[in-house]
Scaffold this motif. Sequence first.
Motif, PDB file in Angstrom:
ATOM      1  N   SER A  55       9.299  -0.966  -1.121  1.00  0.00           N
ATOM      2  CA  SER A  55       7.835  -0.995  -1.238  1.00  0.00           C
ATOM      3  C   SER A  55       7.341  -0.353  -2.539  1.00  0.00           C
ATOM      4  N   GLN A 231       8.330  -5.510   0.819  1.00  0.00           N
ATOM      5  CA  GLN A 231       8.041  -6.492  -0.221  1.00  0.00           C
ATOM      6  C   GLN A 231       6.545  -6.812  -0.272  1.00  0.00           C
ATOM      7  N   LYS A 232       5.944  -6.933   0.921  1.00  0.00           N
ATOM      8  CA  LYS A 232       4.534  -7.297   0.969  1.00  0.00           C
ATOM      9  C   LYS A 232       3.661  -6.176   0.371  1.00  0.00           C
ATOM     10  N   LEU A 234       4.667  -3.959  -1.874  1.00  0.00           N
ATOM     11  CA  LEU A 234       4.920  -3.953  -3.314  1.00  0.00           C
ATOM     12  C   LEU A 234       4.043  -4.980  -4.023  1.00  0.00           C
ATOM     13  N   GLU A 235       3.951  -6.160  -3.435  1.00  0.00           N
ATOM     14  CA  GLU A 235       3.212  -7.250  -4.075  1.00  0.00           C
ATOM     15  C   GLU A 235       1.702  -6.989  -4.163  1.00  0.00           C
ATOM     16  N   LYS A 238       1.693  -3.428  -8.469  1.00  0.00           N
ATOM     17  CA  LYS A 238       2.511  -4.005  -9.529  1.00  0.00           C
ATOM     18  C   LYS A 238       3.855  -3.291  -9.547  1.00  0.00           C
ATOM     19  N   PRO A 239       4.848  -3.847 -10.250  1.00  0.00           N
ATOM     20  CA  PRO A 239       6.191  -3.260 -10.192  1.00  0.00           C
ATOM     21  C   PRO A 239       6.176  -1.757 -10.494  1.00  0.00           C
ATOM     22  N   GLY A 242       3.777   0.203  -6.325  1.00  0.00           N
ATOM     23  CA  GLY A 242       3.498  -0.668  -5.196  1.00  0.00           C
ATOM     24  C   GLY A 242       2.233  -0.304  -4.451  1.00  0.00           C
TER      25      GLY A 242
END
Lengths: 428, 157
Positions: A55, A231-232, A234-235, A238-239, A242
């Motif tokens: 995340s 993942q959600k 994090l998106e 930004k990298p 998160g």
Amino acid sequence: MATFAKGVVFEGVDFDDPNSWRLEEYVKRGGYAGLRRIADEKLTQDQIIAEMKLSALRGRGGAGFPTGLKWSFMPRSFPGQKYLVCNTDEGEPGTFKDLDIIWNNPHALIEGMIIGGFTMGATVGYNYIHGEVFEAYERFEEAIEEARAAGFLGANILGCGFDFQLHAHHGYGAYICGEETALLESLEGKKGQPRFKPPFPASFGLYGKPTTINNTETYASVPYIVRNGGQKFLELGKPNNGGTKLFSISGHVNRPGNYEVPLGMPFAELLELAGGMRNGKKLKAVIPGGSSAPVLPADIMMNCTMDFDSIAKAGSMLGSGAVIVMDEDTCMVRALERLSYFYFEESCGQCTPCREGTGWLYRVIHRIEHGHGRPEDLDLLLSVGANIAGRTICALGDAAVMPVQGMLKHFRSEFEYHIENKRCLVDH
Amino acid sequence: MLSKESLAKIDRELTKYPAEQKRSALMSALRIAQLEHGWLSNDVVEAVADYLGLPPIAAMEVATFYGMFNRQPVGKFKLTVCTNLPCALSGGADAGKYLQQKLGIGYGETTADGKFTLQEGECMGACGYAPVMLFNNHTMCNHMTPEAIDKKLAELE
């Protein structure tokens, strides 16, 4: 005060409904589903830590340390008592996000702490809430009782064979207790004076036992991550940055308040959300991350995005996300005088450079503001600062120095004007 | 020194901590004692220490370290005004000045009738509601414009 929620911590909260904070409402909007997922899918501690790392959630208290990594430091298979602590000792000028969380969505924090307890093998947790928000402390105690009555706290939670108890503990007027080891001392019933590190709390924390301490907003982000996957989260940002983040906006804006927005939002957009500048004045400067963060002038700030890396690159820090906005009529000498008094007042007195140095900083800035400044004072401030920073047990000394350095870097001429003319450059 | 009600409240706090860590309940216990007596005299501090089985100095250290404990008698209503930067940018210092004028006292003083004590406070973590004032260590009063101050003072008359 405005609250703008488009994200994780306040997902689904109805700020106009006085009962929105209650357990029943929290469950209706998907609350405790993260915890249920752990029970139903028999997620392991390692799996949760992997999701946390994915995340890219970074600690929301100010340091921005990756939460998943912090959680992995706990010796979770080590026998014996381990503790989980939440830091709701919010008192850095400009910061008021955690108050909004325990007031409007306390169960997100409670669920996050239960998940944290499960993941790190800690069976007892404490939430340390600063005493000035006593009404919120009382509400949080009520929320704990709701969770206990519903079986989310106690023995064998959701049949997982995992026990977790949670308690609220209040402070009583000491900013220093926001420093994690001072907080532990305070929780043990002592003066809040920071400890030497190492040993770090993960090996020697509360009552000498392994302990993990996270910020309120950090824990309150955890249920979303477990429910939806790292993942959600994090998106959303930004990298390496998160998720969404709460920004507490105060000062010369039309709508001060908390704004939960994706990390990486341009500052100009955030300012717009907060209603823009009050009375149509021009932006002069911004303290982007709580009073300890070096000030940035308007032109630099307007080119920043609101995330850890962008603000660091601009020479300041995102800290807790407390954005203090100042317009063209603000006297920077006076602003710094007030901040320096704060650190002088709040130094715990343990380390000589901080105890004495913060007094020096305040007195010198005070005399500049009041027309008694000397030409050599600016160098004196920097020299005193250099003798504090890095020479103390905790970061309060550094925190007192950074605003001084930031102001002298970007607004030195205003200080010089004050010293020469014995009055402010701006009318106020 | 401490009423049955106060002791019952302290006992409830003690349940939060391991049996051998009674000291953790000290902050709450002192707050509860202060609620009963209005301020923490040496005798009250000692009574709290005795009840928790601690040396008096342990309780005195805490009573003197944390800013919300009253080590002197205060008025019936203690008003703590935040004058830190975020509040100051939104009229915090003016709120303080207005209160000083209205009450006829400076910071750290109590009105002659023993009703009001005015204090200057540090950040209370409520800057979005600036300027703020904490009432009797408990209730946060938001947006303290002169009108809001008048209203609050009228309530307390």
